[in-house]
Design an enzyme around this catalytic site. Structure first.
Site, PDB file in Angstrom:
ATOM      1  N   GLU A 131       0.864  -1.190   0.000  1.00 40.13           N
ATOM      2  CA  GLU A 131       0.000   0.000   0.000  1.00 40.13           C
ATOM      3  C   GLU A 131       0.897   1.235   0.000  1.00 40.13           C
ATOM      4  OE1 GLU A 131      -2.732  -0.175   3.269  1.00 40.13           O
ATOM      5  OE2 GLU A 131      -3.587  -2.072   2.583  1.00 40.13           O
ATOM      6  N   ALA A 134       2.366   1.338   3.314  1.00 43.24           N
ATOM      7  CA  ALA A 134       2.777   0.027   3.849  1.00 43.24           C
ATOM      8  C   ALA A 134       3.540  -0.734   2.779  1.00 43.24           C
ATOM      9  CB  ALA A 134       1.558  -0.770   4.316  1.00 43.24           C
ATOM     10  N   GLY A 135       4.849  -0.418   2.671  1.00 48.90           N
ATOM     11  CA  GLY A 135       5.718  -1.117   1.729  1.00 48.90           C
ATOM     12  C   GLY A 135       6.515  -2.139   2.504  1.00 48.90           C
ATOM     13  N   SER A 136       7.729  -1.738   2.930  1.00 50.46           N
ATOM     14  CA  SER A 136       8.532  -2.636   3.771  1.00 50.46           C
ATOM     15  C   SER A 136       7.800  -2.927   5.077  1.00 50.46           C
ATOM     16  CB  SER A 136       9.880  -1.979   4.094  1.00 50.46           C
ATOM     17  OG  SER A 136      10.559  -1.652   2.912  1.00 50.46           O
ATOM     18  N   ILE A 362      31.562  -2.514 -20.716  1.00 50.88           N
ATOM     19  CA  ILE A 362      32.333  -3.326 -21.671  1.00 50.88           C
ATOM     20  C   ILE A 362      31.881  -3.059 -23.111  1.00 50.88           C
ATOM     21  CG2 ILE A 362      32.746  -5.730 -22.424  1.00 50.88           C
ATOM     22  CD1 ILE A 362      32.951  -6.435 -19.406  1.00 50.88           C
ATOM     23  N   GLU A 388       9.746  -7.729  -3.347  1.00 50.25           N
ATOM     24  CA  GLU A 388       9.852  -8.917  -2.482  1.00 50.25           C
ATOM     25  C   GLU A 388      10.825  -8.679  -1.320  1.00 50.25           C
ATOM     26  OE1 GLU A 388       7.060 -11.570  -3.845  1.00 50.25           O
ATOM     27  OE2 GLU A 388       8.692 -12.473  -2.715  1.00 50.25           O
ATOM     28  N   GLY A 389      10.817  -7.468  -0.809  1.00 53.45           N
ATOM     29  CA  GLY A 389      11.728  -7.115   0.285  1.00 53.45           C
ATOM     30  C   GLY A 389      12.980  -6.465  -0.279  1.00 53.45           C
ATOM     31  N   SER A 391      16.817  -4.695  -0.455  1.00 52.77           N
ATOM     32  CA  SER A 391      18.107  -5.217   0.040  1.00 52.77           C
ATOM     33  C   SER A 391      18.285  -4.886   1.520  1.00 52.77           C
ATOM     34  CB  SER A 391      19.269  -4.616  -0.762  1.00 52.77           C
ATOM     35  OG  SER A 391      19.365  -5.256  -2.016  1.00 52.77           O
TER      36      SER A 391
HETATM   37  C1  LIG Z   1       7.693  -3.050 -10.321  1.00 59.40           C
HETATM   38  C2  LIG Z   1       7.152  -3.423  -8.981  1.00 59.40           C
HETATM   39  C3  LIG Z   1       6.314  -4.516  -8.865  1.00 59.40           C
HETATM   40  C4  LIG Z   1       5.777  -4.854  -7.611  1.00 59.40           C
HETATM   41  N1  LIG Z   1       4.886  -5.879  -7.524  1.00 59.40           N
HETATM   42  C5  LIG Z   1       4.195  -6.051  -6.359  1.00 59.40           C
HETATM   43  C6  LIG Z   1       3.092  -6.959  -6.306  1.00 59.40           C
HETATM   44  O1  LIG Z   1       2.765  -7.636  -7.282  1.00 59.40           O
HETATM   45  N2  LIG Z   1       2.387  -7.044  -5.150  1.00 59.40           N
HETATM   46  C7  LIG Z   1       2.709  -6.302  -4.054  1.00 59.40           C
HETATM   47  O2  LIG Z   1       2.029  -6.431  -3.034  1.00 59.40           O
HETATM   48  N3  LIG Z   1       3.776  -5.458  -4.066  1.00 59.40           N
HETATM   49  C8  LIG Z   1       4.502  -5.294  -5.196  1.00 59.40           C
HETATM   50  N4  LIG Z   1       5.564  -4.403  -5.248  1.00 59.40           N
HETATM   51  C9  LIG Z   1       5.873  -3.609  -4.042  1.00 59.40           C
HETATM   52  C10 LIG Z   1       7.237  -3.873  -3.445  1.00 59.40           C
HETATM   53  O3  LIG Z   1       7.248  -5.094  -2.775  1.00 59.40           O
HETATM   54  C11 LIG Z   1       7.582  -2.659  -2.556  1.00 59.40           C
HETATM   55  O4  LIG Z   1       7.902  -1.593  -3.421  1.00 59.40           O
HETATM   56  C12 LIG Z   1       8.721  -2.947  -1.613  1.00 59.40           C
HETATM   57  O5  LIG Z   1       8.302  -3.829  -0.609  1.00 59.40           O
HETATM   58  C13 LIG Z   1       9.265  -1.677  -0.945  1.00 59.40           C
HETATM   59  O6  LIG Z   1       8.249  -0.892  -0.400  1.00 59.40           O
HETATM   60  P1  LIG Z   1       8.197   0.678  -0.726  1.00 59.40           P
HETATM   61  O7  LIG Z   1       8.277   0.840  -2.189  1.00 59.40           O
HETATM   62  O8  LIG Z   1       7.014   1.243  -0.033  1.00 59.40           O
HETATM   63  O9  LIG Z   1       9.517   1.270  -0.100  1.00 59.40           O
HETATM   64  P2  LIG Z   1       9.745   1.739   1.429  1.00 59.40           P
HETATM   65  O10 LIG Z   1       9.350   0.631   2.338  1.00 59.40           O
HETATM   66  O11 LIG Z   1       9.161   3.061   1.629  1.00 59.40           O
HETATM   67  O12 LIG Z   1      11.331   1.850   1.452  1.00 59.40           O
HETATM   68  C14 LIG Z   1      12.036   2.996   0.980  1.00 59.40           C
HETATM   69  C15 LIG Z   1      13.504   2.809   1.301  1.00 59.40           C
HETATM   70  O13 LIG Z   1      13.680   2.756   2.725  1.00 59.40           O
HETATM   71  C16 LIG Z   1      14.355   1.578   3.094  1.00 59.40           C
HETATM   72  N5  LIG Z   1      13.860   1.078   4.383  1.00 59.40           N
HETATM   73  C17 LIG Z   1      12.573   0.913   4.794  1.00 59.40           C
HETATM   74  N6  LIG Z   1      12.528   0.415   6.033  1.00 59.40           N
HETATM   75  C18 LIG Z   1      13.799   0.244   6.432  1.00 59.40           C
HETATM   76  C19 LIG Z   1      14.426  -0.237   7.618  1.00 59.40           C
HETATM   77  N7  LIG Z   1      13.702  -0.672   8.649  1.00 59.40           N
HETATM   78  N8  LIG Z   1      15.780  -0.258   7.677  1.00 59.40           N
HETATM   79  C20 LIG Z   1      16.523   0.157   6.622  1.00 59.40           C
HETATM   80  N9  LIG Z   1      15.994   0.618   5.467  1.00 59.40           N
HETATM   81  C21 LIG Z   1      14.656   0.660   5.367  1.00 59.40           C
HETATM   82  C22 LIG Z   1      14.039   0.589   1.973  1.00 59.40           C
HETATM   83  O14 LIG Z   1      14.986  -0.471   1.912  1.00 59.40           O
HETATM   84  C23 LIG Z   1      14.078   1.499   0.761  1.00 59.40           C
HETATM   85  O15 LIG Z   1      15.407   1.682   0.350  1.00 59.40           O
HETATM   86  C24 LIG Z   1       6.141  -4.096  -6.472  1.00 59.40           C
HETATM   87  C25 LIG Z   1       7.013  -3.001  -6.598  1.00 59.40           C
HETATM   88  C26 LIG Z   1       7.506  -2.652  -7.837  1.00 59.40           C
HETATM   89  C27 LIG Z   1       8.399  -1.448  -7.940  1.00 59.40           C
END
Ligand SMILES: Cc1cc2nc3c(=O)[nH]c(=O)nc-3n(C[C@H](O)[C@H](O)[C@H](O)COP(=O)(O)OP(=O)(O)OC[C@H]3O[C@@H](n4cnc5c(N)ncnc54)[C@H](O)[C@@H]3O)c2cc1C
Length: 408
Positions: A131, A134-136, A362, A388-389, A391
């Site tokens: 969402e 609600a990403g990570s 290259i 999928e999470g 790095s």
């Molecule tokens: C092309 C694409 C396809 C996708 N497909 C799907 C799908 O089919 N279904 C679905 O549900 N999701 C999907 N996703 C979502 C994807 O899983 C999320 O984008 C991802 O989990 C990261 O969430 P965010 O983008 O909100 O980034 P954020 O969580 O906002 O992260 C932003 C940055 O902060 C860092 N960060 C966050 N928390 C921490 C922490 N505790 N410690 C250190 N660093 C942190 C992250 O690593 C990142 O660098 C997709 C995304 C993309 C781009």
């Protein structure tokens, strides 16, 4: 327990070669066109359906390979062809696994065939968890599912984002909050059947890479689904929630951030996709370095170039071994005590980003143009360290195990 071996068996080699043929003859030649069009490559998915690659049968066969290498091998070959097109082909499988893992037999039998359609009329499916806020941090999810007992229906409201195939899917699998008090333990998954009123596509994203894969928001406004669409059924959910409430009342373990609880065993599959992209770019670079002449000799005769290729190849092989180890562990029920699944995804995705950038170097000026595929592969590779999470989340999970904390 299947014996560990570094070698694929004859059957696996046959499948690998067949997939490689499809990737080389059908996927790769279409890659540039669908990257430019930024659209779902329906004709390619249809071709994959015709030969049996786009089907639950194929996916299940690889999934249940007792060595664990079926899925990583398939992912590597398809993504070697092209990451965007391959994601369009396997995206449905990711949603189907959600149903296979949590659904009843009846739900599996009803919904999975509708996710794929048939060769004459292919369909796709979407898995919607992320969402805007609600990403990570999956536990911050806000999409709500409320049970309407009188009608035996669930009512869903909220906005999902980044959904692969979101809005164009025949069947959506949506994760929603059923008990906000329980954090990620209060989530449940729902099937949203085709043409459900209240489900619509929000914005479609214009992306940096994997542009042949459709990514969009999915908006749920009073979307009503039958009670039978709750994956696993109401009885199981009620039992699970009651257990979680008991634990919360007893002041037991804190409800954890679900990003860390993401299924460790699914991560090697994403690592394998990254290995496919990295290998593709490396092969283009190797071929170029052998044939491109400067100063009267092939550029590979310069140690600076040859060593770079040696490092690229070494990293790719190391990534594959981590992926294979984690896949073997998953299928043999080995506990991921050192977050080996996360390690494989972390290393393989970082390798793909690095190797594809080196491939551009290259190829020199040619590498920087769309006349050659490494520029696209580099754009594609950037996704592996994000979805999928990220790095950082993989490192967080690995670090937790080093600190003696549980993965979940
Ligand atoms: C092309 C694409 C396809 C996708 N497909 C799907 C799908 O089919 N279904 C679905 O549900 N999701 C999907 N996703 C979502 C994807 O899983 C999320 O984008 C991802 O989990 C990261 O969430 P965010 O983008 O909100 O980034 P954020 O969580 O906002 O992260 C932003 C940055 O902060 C860092 N960060 C966050 N928390 C921490 C922490 N505790 N410690 C250190 N660093 C942190 C992250 O690593 C990142 O660098 C997709 C995304 C993309 C781009």
């Amino acid at each position: 327990m299947a014996e560990f071996t570094m070698e694929l068996n004859d059957e696996q080699k046959e499948v690998r070669d067949w997939l490689h043929g499809f990737a080389a003859d059908v996927i790769r030649p279409a890659a540039a066109e669908w990257d430019e069009r930024e659209e779902t490559p329906w004709p390619v998915i249809q071709e994959a359906a015709k030969v049996g690659i786009y089907s639950l049968d194929f996916y299940a066969q690889q999934y249940f390979d007792p060595t664990g290498l079926g899925i990583p091998m398939a992912m590597e070959e398809l993504f070697w062809g092209d990451a965007g097109i391959a994601l369009s082909i396997v995206g449905t499988g990711l949603a189907a696994v959600g149903v296979l893992a949590n659904g009843t037999e009846e739900q599996i039998g009803t919904w999975i065939p509708q996710m794929y359609g048939d060769a004459g009329d292919v369909k796709v499916a979407a898995f919607c968890s992320s969402e805007p806020d609600a990403g990570s941090d999956v536990a911050s999810m806000r999409t709500r599912a409320v049970y309407d007992e009188a009608k035996d229906e669930w009512v869903l409201n909220g906005t999902k984002t980044w959904a692969t195939n979101g809005g164009i899917a025949n069947v959506h699998v949506v994760v929603a909050v059923v008990d906000p008090e329980l954090g990620s333990k209060g989530h449940a998954s729902f099937i949203i059947p085709p043409n459900t009123p209240g489900l619509s596509q929000g914005q479609k994203f214009k992306k940096h890479g994997i542009r042949a894969s459709h990514t969009a928001e999915v908006v749920l406004e009073d979307a009503r689904v039958p009670g039978s669409c709750l994956l696993g059924g109401k009885e199981k959910l009620d039992e699970r929630l009651a257990r979680a409430r008991e634990r919360a009342k007893a002041g037991g373990e804190r409800v954890k951030n679900a990003a860390m609880a993401t299924f460790e065993a699914s991560r090697p599959a994403v690592g394998a996709m990254a290995v496919g992209t990295a290998r593709a770019a490396y092969e283009v670079a190797l071929d170029y370095a052998r044939t491109r002449e400067q100063f009267g000799r092939p550029i590979i005769d310069n140690q600076g170039v040859a060593f770079q290729l040696a490092d690229m190849r070494t990293s790719i092989d190391a990534a594959r071994l981590l992926v294979w180890r984690a896949s073997w562990m998953a299928v043999n029920g080995k506990p991921f005590t050192a977050a080996e699944g996360s390690m494989s995804k972390l290393f393989a995705s970082e390798t793909a980003k690095k190797v594809t950038a080196e491939a551009i170097q290259i190829l020199g000026g040619n590498g920087y143009t769309r006349e050659y595929p490494v520029e696209r592969m580099h754009r594609d590779a950037a996704i592996y360290t994000i979805f999928e999470g990220t790095s950082e989340i993989q490192r967080l999970v690995i670090a937790r195990t080093l600190a003696g904390m549980p993965i979940r």
